[in-house]
Design a protein around this motif. Structure first.
Motif, short mmCIF file in Angstrom:
data_model
loop_
_atom_site.label_atom_id
_atom_site.label_comp_id
_atom_site.label_asym_id
_atom_site.label_seq_id
_atom_site.Cartn_x
_atom_site.Cartn_y
_atom_site.Cartn_z
N ALA A 97 -27.92 -12.34 17.46
CA ALA A 97 -29.15 -11.72 17.39
C ALA A 97 -30.08 -12.34 18.80
N ALA A 98 -29.87 -13.53 19.01
CA ALA A 98 -30.65 -14.00 20.21
C ALA A 98 -29.95 -13.60 21.50
N GLN A 99 -28.60 -13.58 21.60
CA GLN A 99 -27.83 -13.00 22.48
C GLN A 99 -28.26 -11.52 22.78
N THR A 100 -28.69 -10.98 21.56
CA THR A 100 -28.69 -9.24 21.65
C THR A 100 -30.17 -9.14 22.36
N GLY A 101 -30.81 -10.09 22.14
CA GLY A 101 -32.33 -10.18 22.65
C GLY A 101 -33.41 -9.65 21.66
N LEU A 102 -32.87 -9.97 20.39
CA LEU A 102 -33.78 -9.66 19.34
C LEU A 102 -34.57 -11.05 18.73
N ASP A 103 -35.56 -10.58 18.17
CA ASP A 103 -36.64 -11.70 17.65
C ASP A 103 -36.04 -12.64 16.73
N ARG A 104 -35.89 -14.03 16.61
CA ARG A 104 -35.13 -14.63 16.03
C ARG A 104 -35.86 -14.64 14.47
N THR A 105 -37.25 -14.81 14.78
CA THR A 105 -38.01 -14.81 13.03
C THR A 105 -37.82 -13.24 12.41
N GLY A 106 -38.02 -12.12 13.18
CA GLY A 106 -38.09 -10.97 12.71
C GLY A 106 -36.58 -10.73 11.81
N PHE A 107 -35.60 -11.15 12.86
CA PHE A 107 -34.17 -10.96 12.50
C PHE A 107 -33.85 -11.54 11.20
N LEU A 108 -34.24 -13.01 10.94
CA LEU A 108 -34.07 -13.81 9.83
C LEU A 108 -34.74 -13.27 8.75
N GLN A 109 -36.00 -12.64 8.88
CA GLN A 109 -36.71 -12.05 7.55
C GLN A 109 -36.03 -10.82 7.14
N ALA A 110 -35.52 -10.11 8.24
CA ALA A 110 -34.74 -8.56 7.73
C ALA A 110 -33.56 -9.19 6.96
N LEU A 111 -32.75 -10.12 7.33
CA LEU A 111 -31.65 -10.64 6.39
C LEU A 111 -31.89 -10.68 5.11
N SER A 112 -33.10 -11.34 4.82
CA SER A 112 -33.30 -11.91 3.54
C SER A 112 -34.23 -10.52 2.81
N SER A 113 -34.76 -9.66 3.43
CA SER A 113 -35.78 -8.59 2.89
C SER A 113 -35.12 -7.76 1.79
N LYS A 114 -35.93 -7.45 0.95
CA LYS A 114 -35.41 -6.46 0.04
C LYS A 114 -35.66 -5.13 0.44
N GLY A 115 -36.55 -4.68 1.34
CA GLY A 115 -36.47 -3.44 2.24
C GLY A 115 -35.43 -3.33 2.97
N TYR A 116 -34.79 -4.28 3.80
CA TYR A 116 -33.77 -3.96 4.35
C TYR A 116 -32.25 -3.69 3.71
N LYS A 117 -32.17 -4.60 2.35
CA LYS A 117 -31.20 -4.52 1.55
C LYS A 117 -31.29 -3.07 1.07
N GLU A 118 -32.23 -2.42 0.74
CA GLU A 118 -32.41 -1.10 0.20
C GLU A 118 -31.85 -0.06 1.40
N LYS A 119 -32.32 -0.15 2.70
CA LYS A 119 -31.80 0.48 3.62
C LYS A 119 -30.42 0.40 3.82
#
Length: 207
Positions: free
Chosen positions: A128-150
């Motif tokens: 994600a860091a190599q891609t230019g994505l925000d580390r904190t936001g990316f980590l939160q997405a990995l654990s997010s119920k909302g993203y699991k539902e997506k």
């Protein structure tokens, strides 16, 4: 008129990794939009193959295709295939930020060229860091119920489209299952364009 090419893919599928090149070349300089969609080849951890079992037929099938496409590929030095659900969630997060293409390229490269465990959160965060994505936001997405539902909605769409394996390419009414050469994908694109213009294809050219 833009032709939509939908590709169902999984990050531990060598044919999906190789198909990426054939699809990009087939769509180049054409009015074609390519949308990559998540698909889990091995969703059940209890059914995960060992890398040895999974790579048994590579000499006969995978390596010849890789040489033909000029792509570097290796058998990852891991005990078993990683689960790809977190990698797919990361893809959805990246796609929402218009960075999905680079993200997918880096995930494929991490697994098939560097032998990294792409089921590991820290590996994905580095990507994600190599891609230019925000580390904190990316980590939160990995654990997010909302993203699991997506992700589950994406997988439900695959089931609704009767997708049973990867890669699967959907171009209009045509479905190409497996790794197809560039020429075959281009042919399907041409015939889909013709379908949209004339509502039919002449002869057997499109079959």
């Amino acid at each position: 008129m833009t032709i939509k090419l939908k590709v169902y893919s999984d990050y531990t599928c060598p044919y999906c990794y190789l198909a990426e090149t054939a699809i990009e070349r087939a769509a180049e300089y054409k009015d074609v939009s390519v949308e990559w969609k998540p698909f889990e080849v091995h969703p059940d951890p209890s059914h995960h193959k060992t890398v040895r079992e999974w790579s048994r037929d590579w000499e006969a099938a995978v390596f010849p295709h890789a040489r033909e496409l000029g792509k570097e590929i290796m058998v990852p030095d891991l005990p078993s295939l990683p689960n790809t659900s977190l990698a797919h969630i990361g893809f959805i997060y990246a796609k929402e930020r218009a960075k999905d293409k680079l993200y997918s390229q880096l995930v494929f490269s991490a697994f098939f060229k560097q032998g990294k465990d792409i089921g590991n959160k820290e590996v994905l965060v580095q990507i994600a860091a190599q891609t230019g994505l925000d580390r904190t936001g990316f980590l939160q997405a990995l654990s997010s119920k909302g993203y699991k539902e997506k992700l589950e909605r994406e997988l439900q769409e695959a089931r609704a489209d009767q997708i049973t394996g990867a890669p699967t390419i959907v171009i209009g009414e045509r479905v190409l299952k497996g790794l197809y050469p560039q020429a075959a994908i281009e042919k399907a694109i041409r015939c889909t364009i013709r379908d949209q213009k004339m509502q039919f294809c002449e002869g057997d050219e499109c079959h």
